[in-house]
Design an enzyme around this catalytic site. Sequence first.
Site, PDB file in Angstrom:
ATOM      1  N   PHE A   1       0.852  -1.182   0.000  1.00 48.98           N
ATOM      2  CA  PHE A   1       0.000   0.000   0.000  1.00 48.98           C
ATOM      3  C   PHE A   1       0.884   1.227   0.000  1.00 48.98           C
ATOM      4  O   PHE A   1       1.664   1.432   0.924  1.00 48.98           O
ATOM      5  CB  PHE A   1      -0.940   0.021   1.210  1.00 48.98           C
TER       6      PHE A   1
ATOM      7  N   ASP B   1       9.072   2.672   1.989  1.00 50.20           N
ATOM      8  CA  ASP B   1       7.890   3.440   2.350  1.00 50.20           C
ATOM      9  C   ASP B   1       7.671   3.221   3.842  1.00 50.20           C
ATOM     10  O   ASP B   1       7.165   2.188   4.270  1.00 50.20           O
ATOM     11  CB  ASP B   1       6.691   2.954   1.532  1.00 50.20           C
TER      12      ASP B   1
ATOM     13  N   LYS C   1       2.191   9.746   8.126  1.00 53.18           N
ATOM     14  CA  LYS C   1       1.281   9.506   9.247  1.00 53.18           C
ATOM     15  C   LYS C   1       1.598  10.216  10.571  1.00 53.18           C
ATOM     16  O   LYS C   1       0.960  11.193  10.902  1.00 53.18           O
ATOM     17  CB  LYS C   1       1.119   8.001   9.433  1.00 53.18           C
TER      18      LYS C   1
HETATM   19  C1  LIG Z   1      -1.106   5.359   4.856  1.00 55.20           C
HETATM   20  C2  LIG Z   1      -0.013   4.940   3.952  1.00 55.20           C
HETATM   21  C3  LIG Z   1       0.245   5.626   2.746  1.00 55.20           C
HETATM   22  C4  LIG Z   1      -0.620   6.741   2.248  1.00 55.20           C
HETATM   23  O1  LIG Z   1      -0.596   7.862   3.055  1.00 55.20           O
HETATM   24  P1  LIG Z   1      -1.685   9.017   2.831  1.00 55.20           P
HETATM   25  O2  LIG Z   1      -1.261  10.079   3.781  1.00 55.20           O
HETATM   26  O3  LIG Z   1      -3.013   8.426   3.110  1.00 55.20           O
HETATM   27  O4  LIG Z   1      -1.574   9.439   1.411  1.00 55.20           O
HETATM   28  C5  LIG Z   1       1.331   5.217   1.997  1.00 55.20           C
HETATM   29  N1  LIG Z   1       2.109   4.197   2.387  1.00 55.20           N
HETATM   30  C6  LIG Z   1       1.890   3.517   3.529  1.00 55.20           C
HETATM   31  C7  LIG Z   1       2.803   2.411   3.920  1.00 55.20           C
HETATM   32  C8  LIG Z   1       0.804   3.848   4.344  1.00 55.20           C
HETATM   33  O5  LIG Z   1       0.561   3.150   5.461  1.00 55.20           O
END
Ligand SMILES: *Cc1c(COP(=O)(O)O)cnc(C)c1O
Length: 401
Positions: A140, A224, A253
Amino acid sequence: MSKLKEIIELDKKFYMNTFGDRIPVCFEYGKGMTLWDTEGREYIDYLGGIAVSALGHSHPKLVHAIKKQAEKLIHCSNYYYIETQSRLAQMLAENSCMDKVFFANSGAEANEGTIKLARLYFKRKGLPGKTNIITLEKAFHGRTLATTIPDENDSQKTGQSHDSGFVSIPMNDLEKMSRAINDSTCAIMVEPIQGESGVNPASIEYIQGLRKLCDDHGILLIFDEVQSGLGRTGKLFAYQHFGVEPDIMTLAKALGGGFPIGAMCAKDFAASAFEAGDHGSTFGGNPLACSAGLAALDVIINDGLVENSAQRGEYLISQLNNLKEKYPVIRQVRGKGLMVGMELTQNIAKELKDLCFKRGILIGSVEENILRFLPPLIIENKDIDLLINVLDDIFSGLEEI
Ligand SMILES: *Cc1c(COP(=O)(O)O)cnc(C)c1O
């Protein structure tokens, strides 16, 4: 009509239906681990706004920093130098393996920036054909067009083709990864611990293998850490669990403790691919967002939240494992620090989440059979005991049915 009912009616009438039927509650106040709704009911928060509210709710140092900065200057423009922006960049660089930082407004936007940076890096080296990014299945990376490409469900829905520069392969299979790399590959982009797919950690050998593959092929390793970063896993950054440093890393986050801000961090050699005019943002890294970031990061690093995440996380996982001994419906408890998932043998995650909600306990569910716990990093053992007691009660009720 109750206030909640009125809000739900407004939402149904005026808000796009992207979230469907939400959990029927609207929170009005928060303090630490606790939230209060419009009807005055109290809840204990074990989801932390999906790993965002690391400091708990309305942390006095964060509130103070935002208030003070709002009174001074909320926004100017990246045409000008911004004090809180350079200080937050310094703090991130000095506390990680990275050298340079760029601020965005969200995780997805930070990831978009890295995709651009990775491709530009090779273009500037005279290798414009290297544009492909290898991602992992169940990854994700966000909800913008490019970041959804690795997510089959999402990208197919929006009609995106899969030859848009991404390929997805299964996690923890170095053979497959090695075969997926070719002349057009510019980077491997992974979450060291996958969050949204149900807390799936990569193995140490895998992550170390990825580093070696990237070194051997001269391609970039991107982590990420939007969810796993900033103390969530019991270390300031998840890469520290693996004895490996990525070339680029994204954060978001928890970075603003709830105030929207994302970051793309890179080593000097990779960051230098960006020249003036290559990237930008109107809001990204504005004075208010960065003052929130400075306060949140200061609390995370200097008030012992990383250590607390490691210690409370260990306690939470051991207590959840005790439940697993008792209830065969629990298949596995996994995670690191306070990024924890509980996989069930039956597709009852949503029902269990709803039962917890009825008792004022907020947890998450992913897929149909995984419960997810991402509590504020300020959590104490007594909060964990409360959660375990409620879960114990709910599971024992299930056994009787
Ligand atoms: C939540 C998340 C995103 C996306 O972040 P947003 O602020 O919602 O765009 C990307 N990568 C990971 C691993 C996430 O948990």
